[in-house]
Design a protein around this motif. Structure first.
Motif, mmCIF file in Angstrom:
data_model
loop_
_atom_site.group_PDB
_atom_site.id
_atom_site.type_symbol
_atom_site.label_atom_id
_atom_site.label_comp_id
_atom_site.label_asym_id
_atom_site.label_seq_id
_atom_site.Cartn_x
_atom_site.Cartn_y
_atom_site.Cartn_z
ATOM 1 N N PRO A 10 -17.958 4.813 12.024
ATOM 2 C CA PRO A 10 -18.885 3.702 11.785
ATOM 3 C C PRO A 10 -18.139 2.477 11.284
ATOM 4 N N ALA A 11 -18.767 1.330 11.410
ATOM 5 C CA ALA A 11 -18.127 0.075 10.993
ATOM 6 C C ALA A 11 -17.806 0.076 9.503
ATOM 7 N N SER A 12 -18.668 0.714 8.703
ATOM 8 C CA SER A 12 -18.414 0.766 7.262
ATOM 9 C C SER A 12 -17.125 1.512 6.949
ATOM 10 N N ARG A 13 -16.869 2.610 7.676
ATOM 11 C CA ARG A 13 -15.643 3.368 7.433
ATOM 12 C C ARG A 13 -14.419 2.585 7.898
ATOM 13 N N LEU A 14 -14.540 1.918 9.051
ATOM 14 C CA LEU A 14 -13.427 1.098 9.525
ATOM 15 C C LEU A 14 -13.124 -0.027 8.543
ATOM 16 N N LEU A 15 -14.167 -0.650 8.038
ATOM 17 C CA LEU A 15 -13.967 -1.728 7.075
ATOM 18 C C LEU A 15 -13.357 -1.200 5.784
ATOM 19 N N THR A 16 -13.842 -0.022 5.331
ATOM 20 C CA THR A 16 -13.295 0.575 4.110
ATOM 21 C C THR A 16 -11.822 0.919 4.278
ATOM 22 N N ALA A 17 -11.479 1.486 5.446
ATOM 23 C CA ALA A 17 -10.078 1.829 5.695
ATOM 24 C C ALA A 17 -9.204 0.575 5.722
ATOM 25 N N SER A 18 -9.683 -0.489 6.354
ATOM 26 C CA SER A 18 -8.901 -1.724 6.407
ATOM 27 C C SER A 18 -8.701 -2.306 5.009
ATOM 28 N N VAL A 19 -9.772 -2.311 4.231
ATOM 29 C CA VAL A 19 -9.668 -2.851 2.874
ATOM 30 C C VAL A 19 -8.749 -1.978 2.019
ATOM 31 N N ALA A 20 -8.827 -0.637 2.192
ATOM 32 C CA ALA A 20 -7.970 0.264 1.417
ATOM 33 C C ALA A 20 -6.497 0.024 1.736
ATOM 34 N N ILE A 21 -6.180 -0.126 3.028
ATOM 35 C CA ILE A 21 -4.797 -0.409 3.415
ATOM 36 C C ILE A 21 -4.347 -1.736 2.819
ATOM 37 N N LEU A 22 -5.206 -2.719 2.879
ATOM 38 C CA LEU A 22 -4.869 -4.020 2.326
ATOM 39 C C LEU A 22 -4.607 -3.926 0.825
ATOM 40 N N ILE A 23 -5.445 -3.163 0.112
ATOM 41 C CA ILE A 23 -5.280 -3.030 -1.334
ATOM 42 C C ILE A 23 -3.983 -2.296 -1.659
ATOM 43 N N ILE A 24 -3.683 -1.220 -0.917
ATOM 44 C CA ILE A 24 -2.463 -0.446 -1.183
ATOM 45 C C ILE A 24 -1.216 -1.303 -0.969
ATOM 46 N N VAL A 25 -1.191 -2.009 0.175
ATOM 47 C CA VAL A 25 -0.018 -2.831 0.470
ATOM 48 C C VAL A 25 0.120 -3.951 -0.553
ATOM 49 N N CYS A 26 -0.988 -4.581 -0.894
ATOM 50 C CA CYS A 26 -0.937 -5.663 -1.878
ATOM 51 C C CYS A 26 -0.531 -5.136 -3.249
ATOM 52 N N ALA A 27 -1.021 -3.952 -3.613
ATOM 53 C CA ALA A 27 -0.650 -3.373 -4.901
ATOM 54 C C ALA A 27 0.844 -3.080 -4.956
ATOM 55 N N ALA A 28 1.391 -2.522 -3.848
ATOM 56 C CA ALA A 28 2.829 -2.257 -3.810
ATOM 57 C C ALA A 28 3.631 -3.551 -3.914
ATOM 58 N N ALA A 29 3.175 -4.575 -3.173
ATOM 59 C CA ALA A 29 3.897 -5.847 -3.227
ATOM 60 C C ALA A 29 3.807 -6.485 -4.610
ATOM 61 N N ILE A 30 2.635 -6.433 -5.195
ATOM 62 C CA ILE A 30 2.468 -7.005 -6.536
ATOM 63 C C ILE A 30 3.282 -6.209 -7.558
ATOM 64 N N GLY A 31 3.345 -4.876 -7.364
ATOM 65 C CA GLY A 31 4.173 -4.074 -8.265
ATOM 66 C C GLY A 31 5.637 -4.455 -8.182
ATOM 67 N N SER A 32 6.105 -4.683 -6.951
ATOM 68 C CA SER A 32 7.506 -5.091 -6.790
ATOM 69 C C SER A 32 7.761 -6.437 -7.448
ATOM 70 N N VAL A 33 6.832 -7.360 -7.277
ATOM 71 C CA VAL A 33 6.995 -8.665 -7.909
ATOM 72 C C VAL A 33 6.959 -8.531 -9.424
ATOM 73 N N THR A 34 6.096 -7.645 -9.915
ATOM 74 C CA THR A 34 6.010 -7.438 -11.367
ATOM 75 C C THR A 34 7.318 -6.895 -11.923
ATOM 76 N N VAL A 35 7.904 -5.913 -11.211
ATOM 77 C CA VAL A 35 9.195 -5.372 -11.642
ATOM 78 C C VAL A 35 10.259 -6.471 -11.627
ATOM 79 N N GLY A 36 10.249 -7.287 -10.555
ATOM 80 C CA GLY A 36 11.217 -8.378 -10.486
ATOM 81 C C GLY A 36 11.030 -9.373 -11.621
#
Length: 501
Positions: A10-36
């Motif tokens: 369903p569209a809700s699951r596709l949207l949730t998966a896209s948002v989850a991927i976006l959050i994970i990638v952004c969290a990893a990037a923000i974590g790297s910037v925080t460490v730096g």
């Protein structure tokens, strides 16, 4: 076509998966910037809060030692106690500088803290082996002292102290250079991480937009295109779509609706075919018996005129009148059924000519009633001239028929309203009550007895059907004063189209 929509996300699951991927990638990037940034803070703290202050404190230590040496030398040459003030102040400053420098670099460079201890020991050795000895001897002799051998020995001891201080300063300079280089390297890393995070966010947003376009927008656009195709009249076209579960289910529902509409259209075609057969029968088979009834009733009236009593002659008149009214009614019904069913090509119609022809056909009635008909300059519209002439004819005929004691005054006006022309036909007749504003457009609905005002009650219903067939609307304007005012709209013709015609 049968869709296996249950296997689709369903569209809700596709949207949730896209948002989850976006959050994970952004969290990893923000974590790297925080460490730096944390590393950048550590490097800045090392340079500004540790190495930098330590260099200043070692410089103060060097100045304190020089003050001591200058004070001892001046005291030895002059035997003045005033020269011992810099010496004593230098000793206090030396202790403070040693303590501060040891506190600054002790946790970072313990080896340099050991160098500080060595400098302190050398300074103590210089004071014990030379400074304090000179001070004691000058005070005992109460006279200046100029022993070159002692001066050389004191200089040697003091040079050892200064040499150790210089070595410590060079070590701290090297440490400051390393800290600055590390700070620059960490700053470059943080900058690269921030730029990378920005690029990553742009790529992710673009990717999400592309994914959403592929899984949502494109299927919906395809479904909309197919729906428009079906709504334009291509009911045979099966609606097929992909995308998420909701889109597929919506496509199935639309296709099911299309199938039902197709069935209804086929049923309507069969009904229209039956109606055409009925119209044929009404126009041929029913007209002949009515004509015979009317003809023979008229023959009876002429042949036996004067031989029948008043009631018999009245019955004959009723029969003839009923047959004639039935013929008029059948003809009106046939005309009403043909509107929109038997279509002709729509052409550009000059309504000035159309109304002129209508008035010419009613010239006798106009002259008999003493009516005044005022017609404004009318535009040209696209449609069937005969049908539009019927609308104006019916309106003007009603205005001439339903007049009061004064001679009829009929006005035909028009004004442009957006993409349409709004026509107004008003009179000074008996008028219509507002509560009958809708009833008068219903077939066979009459407000007066047929003996008072002849007619079949189909005219206004016919007008509404013709106007709606041409893409307009018609209504009774109940806001006017005396008389009756009808208004209707027709689509305006573009100037370029008028020129082409």
């Amino acid at each position: 076509m049968v869709y296996r929509y249950r296997t689709r996300w369903p569209a809700s699951r596709l949207l949730t998966a896209s948002v989850a991927i976006l959050i994970i990638v952004c969290a990893a990037a923000i974590g790297s910037v925080t460490v730096g940034l944390a590393s950048l803070t550590d490097a800045r703290t090392l340079l500004l809060d540790t190495v930098g202050p330590a260099r200043s404190q070692v410089l103060e230590l060097d100045n304190a030692l020089i003050d001591q040496e200058n004070g001892v030398r001046g005291f030895a040459l002059t035997a003045s106690e005033a020269f011992l003030d810099p010496y004593q102040q230098g000793r206090r400053s030396e202790q403070d500088a040693l303590a501060s420098a040891r506190s600054s670099i002790g946790t970072v460079r313990p080896d340099l803290a050991d160098d500080l201890d060595a400098i302190g020991s050398l300074a103590v050795g210089w004071r014990a082996g030379y400074a304090e000895v000179v001070i004691s001897e000058v005070r005992a002799a109460d006279a200046p002292r100029a022993d070159r051998a002692d001066a050389e020995r004191g200089k040697e001891l003091f040079d050892n102290v200064r040499r150790a201080v210089g070595d410590l300063q060079r070590a701290l300079d090297d440490e400051a250079g390393k800290a600055r280089a590390e700070l620059d390297a960490v700053a470059d890393q943080v900058l690269i991480l921030v730029i990378g995070l920005g690029v990553l966010l742009v790529v992710i947003i673009a990717g999400v937009a592309v994914v959403l376009h592929r899984i949502l927008i494109r299927p919906l656009a395809g479904l909309a295109a197919q729906v428009r195709r079906v709504s334009s009249g291509d009911f045979v076209h099966a609606v097929e779509t992909g995308g998420p579960r909701e889109t597929v289910m919506l496509g199935q529902d639309v296709d099911a609706m299309r199938a039902r509409i197709l069935n209804d259209v086929e049923e309507l075609r069969r009904s229209n075919s039956e109606l055409e057969q009925f119209a044929y029968v009404a126009s041929h088979d029913l007209q002949e018996p009515l004509r015979k009834v009317a003809s023979f009733c008229q023959l009876l009236d002429r042949r036996y005129s004067g031989q029948l009593d008043d009631r018999g002659e009245q019955y004959l008149r009723f029969a003839v009148d009923g047959a004639k009214r039935m013929q008029v009614l059948i003809n009106d019904l046939l005309a009403f059924s043909r509107v929109g069913r038997i279509t002709r090509e729509h052409v550009l119609v000059d309504l000035n000519d159309t109304v002129a022809q209508v008035l010419d056909s009613y010239s006798e009635v106009v002259e008999r009633t003493g009516a005044t008909v005022e017609v404004a300059e009318l535009p040209s519209v696209r449609g069937e001239a005969s049908l539009l002439g019927g609308v104006f004819g019916n309106m003007i005929s009603n205005a001439l028929k339903f007049h009061g004691e004064d001679p009829p005054v009929v006005r035909v006006e028009v004004e442009r309203t957006g993409d349409s022309w709004t026509f107004t036909i008003s009179d000074n007749g008996i008028g219509i009550e507002p509560e009958y504003a809708e009833r008068i457009f219903v077939i066979f609905q009459r407000l007066h007895h047929k003996d008072d005002y002849p007619g079949t009650g189909i005219g206004l219903a016919m007008c509404r059907k013709i106007i709606e067939y041409h893409g307009g609307t018609i209504w009774l304007d109940t806001g006017e004063g005396v008389g009756t005012t009808f208004k209707f709209t027709l689509p305006a013709v573009e100037d370029t189209e008028d020129s082409d015609e």
